[in-house]
Design a protein around this motif. Sequence first.
Motif, PDB file in Angstrom:
ATOM      1  N   PHE B   4       0.853  -1.189   0.000  1.00 20.07           N
ATOM      2  CA  PHE B   4       0.000   0.000   0.000  1.00 20.07           C
ATOM      3  C   PHE B   4       0.889   1.239   0.000  1.00 20.07           C
ATOM      4  O   PHE B   4       1.783   1.376   0.834  1.00 20.07           O
ATOM      5  CB  PHE B   4      -0.891  -0.017   1.254  1.00 20.07           C
ATOM      6  N   CYS B  22      -1.653  -6.238   4.837  1.00 20.80           N
ATOM      7  CA  CYS B  22      -1.344  -5.060   4.033  1.00 20.80           C
ATOM      8  C   CYS B  22      -0.024  -4.468   4.541  1.00 20.80           C
ATOM      9  O   CYS B  22       0.158  -4.287   5.741  1.00 20.80           O
ATOM     10  CB  CYS B  22      -2.479  -4.042   4.167  1.00 20.80           C
ATOM     11  N   VAL B  23       0.892  -4.204   3.643  1.00 22.56           N
ATOM     12  CA  VAL B  23       2.177  -3.609   4.007  1.00 22.56           C
ATOM     13  C   VAL B  23       2.168  -2.153   3.575  1.00 22.56           C
ATOM     14  O   VAL B  23       2.198  -1.844   2.388  1.00 22.56           O
ATOM     15  CB  VAL B  23       3.344  -4.371   3.338  1.00 22.56           C
ATOM     16  N   ASP B  24       2.071  -1.276   4.550  1.00 24.51           N
ATOM     17  CA  ASP B  24       1.984   0.158   4.266  1.00 24.51           C
ATOM     18  C   ASP B  24       3.396   0.735   4.187  1.00 24.51           C
ATOM     19  O   ASP B  24       4.146   0.689   5.162  1.00 24.51           O
ATOM     20  CB  ASP B  24       1.175   0.847   5.376  1.00 24.51           C
ATOM     21  N   LEU B  25       3.749   1.279   3.022  1.00 25.33           N
ATOM     22  CA  LEU B  25       5.119   1.747   2.793  1.00 25.33           C
ATOM     23  C   LEU B  25       5.270   3.253   2.991  1.00 25.33           C
ATOM     24  O   LEU B  25       6.276   3.840   2.592  1.00 25.33           O
ATOM     25  CB  LEU B  25       5.550   1.336   1.375  1.00 25.33           C
ATOM     26  N   HIS B  26       4.262   3.840   3.622  1.00 20.01           N
ATOM     27  CA  HIS B  26       4.242   5.293   3.789  1.00 20.01           C
ATOM     28  C   HIS B  26       5.495   5.821   4.493  1.00 20.01           C
ATOM     29  O   HIS B  26       6.011   6.879   4.161  1.00 20.01           O
ATOM     30  CB  HIS B  26       2.984   5.675   4.583  1.00 20.01           C
ATOM     31  N   ASP B  27       5.982   5.064   5.483  1.00 22.47           N
ATOM     32  CA  ASP B  27       7.130   5.546   6.264  1.00 22.47           C
ATOM     33  C   ASP B  27       8.474   5.336   5.561  1.00 22.47           C
ATOM     34  O   ASP B  27       9.492   5.829   6.031  1.00 22.47           O
ATOM     35  CB  ASP B  27       7.159   4.852   7.630  1.00 22.47           C
ATOM     36  N   MET B  28       8.462   4.573   4.487  1.00 23.76           N
ATOM     37  CA  MET B  28       9.712   4.413   3.722  1.00 23.76           C
ATOM     38  C   MET B  28       9.725   5.496   2.646  1.00 23.76           C
ATOM     39  O   MET B  28       9.477   5.245   1.473  1.00 23.76           O
ATOM     40  CB  MET B  28       9.786   3.007   3.115  1.00 23.76           C
ATOM     41  N   LYS B  30      12.190   8.128   2.071  1.00 27.45           N
ATOM     42  CA  LYS B  30      13.432   8.913   1.994  1.00 27.45           C
ATOM     43  C   LYS B  30      13.970   8.958   0.565  1.00 27.45           C
ATOM     44  O   LYS B  30      13.934   7.953  -0.156  1.00 27.45           O
ATOM     45  CB  LYS B  30      14.499   8.297   2.901  1.00 27.45           C
ATOM     46  N   GLN B  44      13.223   5.633  -1.804  1.00 25.88           N
ATOM     47  CA  GLN B  44      12.419   4.572  -1.205  1.00 25.88           C
ATOM     48  C   GLN B  44      11.004   4.638  -1.812  1.00 25.88           C
ATOM     49  O   GLN B  44      10.595   5.679  -2.306  1.00 25.88           O
ATOM     50  CB  GLN B  44      12.380   4.745   0.310  1.00 25.88           C
TER      51      GLN B  44
END
Lengths: 79, 198
Positions: B4, B22-28, B30, B44
């Motif tokens: 996601f 669900c794998v939320d990639l919002h914090d990756m 950079k 990222q």
Amino acid sequence: MATTISGNLRRPEPQALAGAIEALAARFGNRLITSQAVREQHAHTTTWLPTQPPDAVVMAQEPPISRTWCGFAPNTASP
Amino acid sequence: MIAFGTGTSLEGQVNAPAGGVCVDLHDMNKVLEVHADDLDCVIQPGVTRKALNEHLRDQGVFFPIDPGADASLGGMASTRASGTNAVRYGHHARQRAGAQSRACDGAIITTGTRAKKSSAGYDLTHLFVGAEGTLGIISELTIKLRGIPETIAAAACSFETVRRRLPGDNSRDSDRYSVARIELLNAEQVRACNPIRN
């Protein structure tokens, strides 16, 4: 392999799912979220399709932590 | 597992018909490297299109693909996003130099390099572009950048019918006019847009 993706889709057994969620929670702590609101939020888009929420949401972080979530796939019934 | 980014897709890519994680990639999110002289950068997957262009704006380069929403670039790569700028710059598959992805068994797969040309082996990077997370989840990507044009002009043209030939609607005219972006609205769409604008 002549199988289609939809042919493989089935919900995991409740026991297997609970075990997987528990293992993920132990690993990711509060970065694993199972609340209904967050799950629905992660399945809600601008599409006309009805919302189909996941069982849990993991907030991914930098590797190598994020590498761990991939390792769970073979142990669960979900695709 | 379902990746996601920002949830702006239109085709239900984030739906989980059989549940799952669900794998939320919002914090990756950079920007890892910017090579303005080489016209590429390493990011990222959670970096959004607007955030990247904001990051790049003082270096004279930009990322040209604009699908409308402020989508994450990992999501744009996974769904092979295009948009109105595709007239000149192509879709996402043309903007990718390389990627690092995580397969379902946890293996790290690095595809492509920053080299402009390569004739070595399979083009695995483009296999991941548009795969919608079925082969792995993109954890890092190298994307091509473009120089910001010195001058940009916009124009609106009216035609009696949609079928009437538009300037810049094929590659030959695109070269001549250097048209970057075209949005075609038929009468119904214009009627729908006008009340919002006014």
